[in-house]
Design a protein around this motif. Structure first.
Motif, PDB file in Angstrom:
ATOM      1  N   ILE A 114     -17.427 -12.643   1.530  1.00 42.78           N
ATOM      2  CA  ILE A 114     -16.140 -12.481   2.212  1.00 42.78           C
ATOM      3  C   ILE A 114     -16.037 -11.015   2.620  1.00 42.78           C
ATOM      4  O   ILE A 114     -16.316 -10.125   1.816  1.00 42.78           O
ATOM      5  N   VAL A 115     -15.626 -10.780   3.855  1.00 43.14           N
ATOM      6  CA  VAL A 115     -15.411  -9.416   4.351  1.00 43.14           C
ATOM      7  C   VAL A 115     -13.908  -9.242   4.536  1.00 43.14           C
ATOM      8  O   VAL A 115     -13.240 -10.097   5.119  1.00 43.14           O
ATOM      9  N   PHE A 116     -13.395  -8.121   4.021  1.00 41.13           N
ATOM     10  CA  PHE A 116     -11.962  -7.824   4.097  1.00 41.13           C
ATOM     11  C   PHE A 116     -11.758  -6.573   4.943  1.00 41.13           C
ATOM     12  O   PHE A 116     -12.593  -5.676   4.950  1.00 41.13           O
ATOM     13  N   LYS A 117     -10.612  -6.510   5.617  1.00 42.86           N
ATOM     14  CA  LYS A 117     -10.278  -5.302   6.373  1.00 42.86           C
ATOM     15  C   LYS A 117      -8.830  -4.923   6.102  1.00 42.86           C
ATOM     16  O   LYS A 117      -8.020  -5.759   5.694  1.00 42.86           O
ATOM     17  N   ILE A 118      -8.533  -3.668   6.345  1.00 41.23           N
ATOM     18  CA  ILE A 118      -7.158  -3.194   6.221  1.00 41.23           C
ATOM     19  C   ILE A 118      -6.512  -3.292   7.588  1.00 41.23           C
ATOM     20  O   ILE A 118      -7.013  -2.723   8.557  1.00 41.23           O
TER      21      ILE A 118
ATOM     22  N   ALA B 184       2.283   3.971  -7.751  1.00 38.77           N
ATOM     23  CA  ALA B 184       2.604   2.615  -7.312  1.00 38.77           C
ATOM     24  C   ALA B 184       2.578   2.522  -5.791  1.00 38.77           C
ATOM     25  O   ALA B 184       2.287   1.469  -5.239  1.00 38.77           O
ATOM     26  N   ALA B 185       2.878   3.610  -5.113  1.00 39.83           N
ATOM     27  CA  ALA B 185       2.937   3.595  -3.663  1.00 39.83           C
ATOM     28  C   ALA B 185       1.569   3.771  -3.011  1.00 39.83           C
ATOM     29  O   ALA B 185       1.414   3.487  -1.840  1.00 39.83           O
ATOM     30  N   SER B 186       0.571   4.242  -3.773  1.00 39.16           N
ATOM     31  CA  SER B 186      -0.738   4.463  -3.163  1.00 39.16           C
ATOM     32  C   SER B 186      -1.459   3.133  -2.985  1.00 39.16           C
ATOM     33  O   SER B 186      -1.310   2.216  -3.762  1.00 39.16           O
ATOM     34  N   GLY B 187      -2.229   3.029  -1.922  1.00 37.64           N
ATOM     35  CA  GLY B 187      -2.961   1.807  -1.653  1.00 37.64           C
ATOM     36  C   GLY B 187      -2.166   0.832  -0.802  1.00 37.64           C
ATOM     37  O   GLY B 187      -0.970   0.973  -0.622  1.00 37.64           O
ATOM     38  N   MET B 188      -2.867  -0.140  -0.294  1.00 38.25           N
ATOM     39  CA  MET B 188      -2.271  -1.144   0.584  1.00 38.25           C
ATOM     40  C   MET B 188      -1.886  -2.384  -0.203  1.00 38.25           C
ATOM     41  O   MET B 188      -2.449  -2.672  -1.240  1.00 38.25           O
ATOM     42  N   ALA B 189      -0.960  -3.145   0.342  1.00 37.98           N
ATOM     43  CA  ALA B 189      -0.645  -4.452  -0.228  1.00 37.98           C
ATOM     44  C   ALA B 189      -1.839  -5.369   0.026  1.00 37.98           C
ATOM     45  O   ALA B 189      -2.636  -5.141   0.932  1.00 37.98           O
ATOM     46  N   VAL B 190      -1.975  -6.403  -0.787  1.00 33.57           N
ATOM     47  CA  VAL B 190      -3.087  -7.333  -0.646  1.00 33.57           C
ATOM     48  C   VAL B 190      -2.531  -8.695  -0.230  1.00 33.57           C
ATOM     49  O   VAL B 190      -1.699  -9.270  -0.928  1.00 33.57           O
TER      50      VAL B 190
ATOM     51  N   PHE C  85      -7.252  -2.519  -4.648  1.00 35.16           N
ATOM     52  CA  PHE C  85      -7.745  -3.792  -4.131  1.00 35.16           C
ATOM     53  C   PHE C  85      -8.805  -4.371  -5.070  1.00 35.16           C
ATOM     54  O   PHE C  85      -8.785  -5.560  -5.394  1.00 35.16           O
ATOM     55  N   ARG C  86      -9.689  -3.548  -5.535  1.00 33.01           N
ATOM     56  CA  ARG C  86     -10.775  -3.988  -6.436  1.00 33.01           C
ATOM     57  C   ARG C  86     -10.202  -4.638  -7.705  1.00 33.01           C
ATOM     58  O   ARG C  86     -10.735  -5.618  -8.198  1.00 33.01           O
ATOM     59  N   ARG C  87      -9.100  -4.099  -8.226  1.00 33.88           N
ATOM     60  CA  ARG C  87      -8.474  -4.664  -9.425  1.00 33.88           C
ATOM     61  C   ARG C  87      -7.917  -6.068  -9.174  1.00 33.88           C
ATOM     62  O   ARG C  87      -7.777  -6.856 -10.102  1.00 33.88           O
ATOM     63  N   GLU C  88      -7.595  -6.374  -7.933  1.00 23.86           N
ATOM     64  CA  GLU C  88      -7.075  -7.702  -7.591  1.00 23.86           C
ATOM     65  C   GLU C  88      -8.169  -8.774  -7.659  1.00 23.86           C
ATOM     66  O   GLU C  88      -7.868  -9.960  -7.746  1.00 23.86           O
ATOM     67  N   LEU C  89      -9.421  -8.358  -7.593  1.00 27.26           N
ATOM     68  CA  LEU C  89     -10.544  -9.295  -7.560  1.00 27.26           C
ATOM     69  C   LEU C  89     -11.165  -9.401  -8.946  1.00 27.26           C
ATOM     70  O   LEU C  89     -12.199  -8.812  -9.230  1.00 27.26           O
ATOM     71  N   ASP C  90     -10.529 -10.174  -9.798  1.00 21.89           N
ATOM     72  CA  ASP C  90     -10.990 -10.328 -11.171  1.00 21.89           C
ATOM     73  C   ASP C  90     -12.239 -11.201 -11.202  1.00 21.89           C
ATOM     74  O   ASP C  90     -12.193 -12.359 -10.790  1.00 21.89           O
ATOM     75  N   GLY C  91     -13.343 -10.639 -11.662  1.00 23.82           N
ATOM     76  CA  GLY C  91     -14.592 -11.393 -11.720  1.00 23.82           C
ATOM     77  C   GLY C  91     -15.737 -10.694 -11.014  1.00 23.82           C
ATOM     78  O   GLY C  91     -16.876 -11.152 -11.081  1.00 23.82           O
ATOM     79  N   VAL C  92     -15.466  -9.579 -10.361  1.00 24.18           N
ATOM     80  CA  VAL C  92     -16.533  -8.801  -9.743  1.00 24.18           C
ATOM     81  C   VAL C  92     -17.338  -8.138 -10.862  1.00 24.18           C
ATOM     82  O   VAL C  92     -16.770  -7.567 -11.786  1.00 24.18           O
TER      83      VAL C  92
ATOM     84  N   VAL D 207      -8.153   6.069   4.277  1.00 28.04           N
ATOM     85  CA  VAL D 207      -7.291   4.937   3.923  1.00 28.04           C
ATOM     86  C   VAL D 207      -8.055   3.961   3.028  1.00 28.04           C
ATOM     87  O   VAL D 207      -7.545   3.506   2.002  1.00 28.04           O
ATOM     88  N   TYR D 208      -9.285   3.652   3.387  1.00 25.48           N
ATOM     89  CA  TYR D 208     -10.088   2.725   2.583  1.00 25.48           C
ATOM     90  C   TYR D 208     -10.389   3.306   1.203  1.00 25.48           C
ATOM     91  O   TYR D 208     -10.311   2.595   0.196  1.00 25.48           O
ATOM     92  N   ALA D 209     -10.707   4.591   1.150  1.00 30.21           N
ATOM     93  CA  ALA D 209     -11.011   5.217  -0.145  1.00 30.21           C
ATOM     94  C   ALA D 209      -9.790   5.215  -1.065  1.00 30.21           C
ATOM     95  O   ALA D 209      -9.899   4.937  -2.260  1.00 30.21           O
ATOM     96  N   SER D 210      -8.624   5.491  -0.503  1.00 31.09           N
ATOM     97  CA  SER D 210      -7.422   5.573  -1.342  1.00 31.09           C
ATOM     98  C   SER D 210      -6.908   4.191  -1.764  1.00 31.09           C
ATOM     99  O   SER D 210      -6.160   4.082  -2.728  1.00 31.09           O
TER     100      SER D 210
END
Length: 148
Positions: free
Chosen positions: A39-43, A13-19, A119-126, A111-114
């Protein structure tokens, strides 16, 4: 045994960044209203969140999209590809691109790999996912081939 289970769940649960909510909102606008071509996203490591970096109007091209990705920094991006099938049908597919150029800082790539899967799961429809470390790995011909 029960404590081990708790520790594993807590670590995952702690791995990854908040969206940031704007990321989800802009993606929904791209998906349902077709308000953007990409859309381009950055951390933002300062606030530990994935945020919207920039977006392209519906009239912008694939070249505009690739030009919007920085040469030396990692990014996530989505691109809405319109294409015609062999049966002459107009279709659209949304691509998720994990951009991690070889020249980016190693810490940034880690950081991006982890954070990518969460983040990808947050984008439903890809519909298609692509990882690229060099512009040659995401040419328009490669994108088109992956769309079919």
């Amino acid at each position: 045994m029960r404590n081990d289970y708790y520790v594993i769940i807590q670590a995952n649960a702690a791995s990854g960044m908040a969206v940031n909510d704007e990321c989800k909102l802009r993606f929904q606008e791209l998906k349902s209203k077709r308000s953007y071509r990409f859309i381009v996203f950055k951390i933002d490591e300062g606030i530990q969140q994935v945020t919207v970096d920039k977006y392209g109007d519906p009239g912008q091209s694939y070249e505009d999209f690739t030009a919007s990705l920085p040469a030396n920094e990692c990014r996530y991006a989505v691109y809405d590809l319109d294409f015609t099938t062999n049966e002459n049908c107009m279709k659209s597919k949304i691509f998720f691109v994990a951009w991690a150029p070889d020249s980016a800082r190693i810490r940034s790539k880690m950081v991006y790999a982890s954070s990518k899967d969460r983040f990808r799961r947050e984008l439903d429809g890809v519909q298609v996912e692509l990882q690229a470390t060099d512009p040659s790995e995401m040419t328009f011909d490669i994108i088109k081939a992956r769309a079919y």
